[in-house]
Design an enzyme around this catalytic site. Structure first.
Site, PDB file in Angstrom:
ATOM      1  N   PRO A 191     -10.512  -8.839 -22.784  1.00  0.00           N
ATOM      2  CA  PRO A 191     -11.032  -8.845 -21.415  1.00  0.00           C
ATOM      3  C   PRO A 191     -12.547  -8.981 -21.452  1.00  0.00           C
ATOM      4  O   PRO A 191     -13.224  -8.214 -22.127  1.00  0.00           O
ATOM      5  CB  PRO A 191     -10.599  -7.479 -20.869  1.00  0.00           C
ATOM      6  CG  PRO A 191     -10.428  -6.620 -22.082  1.00  0.00           C
ATOM      7  CD  PRO A 191      -9.968  -7.532 -23.170  1.00  0.00           C
ATOM      8  N   TYR A 223     -15.025   3.858 -17.959  1.00  0.00           N
ATOM      9  CA  TYR A 223     -14.547   3.723 -16.585  1.00  0.00           C
ATOM     10  C   TYR A 223     -13.624   4.894 -16.247  1.00  0.00           C
ATOM     11  O   TYR A 223     -13.451   5.815 -17.041  1.00  0.00           O
ATOM     12  CB  TYR A 223     -13.898   2.355 -16.398  1.00  0.00           C
ATOM     13  CG  TYR A 223     -14.870   1.236 -16.711  1.00  0.00           C
ATOM     14  CD1 TYR A 223     -15.973   1.005 -15.884  1.00  0.00           C
ATOM     15  CD2 TYR A 223     -14.733   0.461 -17.861  1.00  0.00           C
ATOM     16  CE1 TYR A 223     -16.893   0.019 -16.194  1.00  0.00           C
ATOM     17  CE2 TYR A 223     -15.651  -0.521 -18.174  1.00  0.00           C
ATOM     18  CZ  TYR A 223     -16.727  -0.745 -17.340  1.00  0.00           C
ATOM     19  OH  TYR A 223     -17.658  -1.710 -17.649  1.00  0.00           O
ATOM     20  N   ARG A 267      -5.444   0.333 -22.765  1.00  0.00           N
ATOM     21  CA  ARG A 267      -6.596   0.090 -23.644  1.00  0.00           C
ATOM     22  C   ARG A 267      -7.429   1.356 -23.741  1.00  0.00           C
ATOM     23  O   ARG A 267      -7.731   2.002 -22.729  1.00  0.00           O
ATOM     24  CB  ARG A 267      -7.453  -1.048 -23.088  1.00  0.00           C
ATOM     25  CG  ARG A 267      -8.661  -1.433 -23.953  1.00  0.00           C
ATOM     26  CD  ARG A 267      -9.309  -2.664 -23.338  1.00  0.00           C
ATOM     27  NE  ARG A 267     -10.528  -3.094 -23.994  1.00  0.00           N
ATOM     28  CZ  ARG A 267     -10.599  -3.876 -25.068  1.00  0.00           C
ATOM     29  NH1 ARG A 267      -9.480  -4.288 -25.646  1.00  0.00           N
ATOM     30  NH2 ARG A 267     -11.749  -4.262 -25.582  1.00  0.00           N
ATOM     31  N   GLY A 288     -13.188 -11.312 -28.634  1.00  0.00           N
ATOM     32  CA  GLY A 288     -14.001 -11.477 -27.449  1.00  0.00           C
ATOM     33  C   GLY A 288     -14.943 -12.666 -27.500  1.00  0.00           C
ATOM     34  O   GLY A 288     -14.603 -13.776 -27.104  1.00  0.00           O
TER      35      GLY A 288
END
Length: 336
Positions: A3, A158, A205, A293
């Site tokens: 991501p 987060y 994740r 990534g």
């Protein structure tokens, strides 16, 4: 493909033509994990971040998933609630929420410029089911948009990670204090999403000891106990996979969590160094997949280049979070 936040979806959070092309170009990676997508407006972390809330956002993502599928790829949506990693000038003036009323020491880029992180409001116990429902509805919306599954973002500071980390979770109820209590909210959220869309379409994740955005895990004993409790809690769910970001994927902690989880594991070697083919091959000696990534960002045909031992494009860091095609869809494919 990992991501990767790219900030190309405009003020309305709707993926447009350029986003469709970006993901379509990378379909040969096998399985793509979308950039973090917010399941509620309060959970928006970044400017021009895509969402999974409105009908227009769902329709925009449907164009993306159709394009990836047409080119033979799979794609799952990373469902990400920002928690305290946002600002009212980014999330439309909505209250910034977190496990505890503790601000991140630092600044965030908003639509009004660079501003200090605000002190969030601590979530009440009665509000937690509502937040879980946001993850559930966002996951349902992802499936409606044609995604092959979802990855719940429990990493990088987060909201879900904020419950896990002792630096950001100083609650004194059943969701704070002990390692088992701090793991509880992530386990309950994951279980609720599994019930809604199925275990075979649900990934999680995590990034233990990554220590970014104020989510600090500096006590090895506490970290081991916290993530062991998490692994024990999600192991019976039969998830599609657990994605682990850690700078030492072959180290004791990651190996312990893999064994404790007992299911498919995806490994990301972290942000410190760019993952090379050699790194990926080393991980594939024991993991089920390697998550890549920056090489995928700069090389839409990375699988082909690695297979044929071809030179790679270099990523342009200055264009990671800007607007437009430059540094997004204009990285060249290898010309035979």
């Amino acid at each position: 493909m990992a991501p990767l936040t790219r900030s190309r979806s405009g003020l309305d959070g709707v993926p447009g033509d350029i986003v469709v092309e970006y993901y379509r170009q990378r379909a040969s990676m096998g399985m793509l994990v979308s950039e973090g997508t917010y399941p509620s407006f309060a959970g928006q972390a970044f400017v021009r971040q895509p969402g999974l809330v409105t009908e227009a956002q769902i329709a925009g993502w449907k164009r993306v998933t159709d394009a990836v599928h047409a080119d033979g790829g799979l794609i799952i949506a990373q469902v990400m609630h920002s928690g305290r990693v946002t600002h009212q000038e980014t999330n439309g003036g909505r209250t910034v929420l977190a496990p505890s009323a503790l601000a991140i020491d630092g600044f965030t880029r908003t639509y009004a410029g660079k501003l200090p992180y605000p002190v969030p409001r601590a979530l009440d116990l009665a509000e937690l089911p509502e937040i879980i429902e946001e993850f559930v509805q966002g996951s349902r919306n992802a499936i409606a948009a044609g995604f092959d599954g979802v990855e719940l973002h429990g990493a990088n500071g987060y909201l879900l990670h904020e419950f896990l980390a002792p630096s950001s979770n100083q609650r004194d109820d059943a969701y704070g204090g002990s390692p088992a209590n701090r793991a509880r909210f992530v386990i309950e959220t994951t279980a609720a999403v599994v019930e809604a869309i199925g275990a075979g379409r649900t990934w999680l994740r995590i990034s233990p000891e990554h220590n970014v955005q104020g989510a600090l895990e500096t006590d090895p004993t506490d970290t081991l106990e916290t993530y062991s409790a998490l692994a024990d809690g999600i192991a019976p769910l039969g998830l599609a996979g657990l994605s682990i970001l850690h700078k030492e994927p072959s180290g004791v902690l990651v190996q312990h969590l893999c064994n404790r989880f007992g299911g498919p594991v995806l490994i990301n070697t972290g942000f410190g160094t760019i993952t090379s083919l050699k790194d990926a091959q080393a991980v594939m000696g024991w993991a089920d997949a390697v998550v890549v990534g920056r090489p995928a960002l700069a090389n839409p045909d990375l699988a082909h280049r690695w297979e044929q031992d071809l030179p790679l494009n270099e990523p342009d860091h200055a264009t990671f979070y800007t607007e437009g095609a430059v540094g997004y869809t204009d990285y060249p494919f290898w010309k035979n």
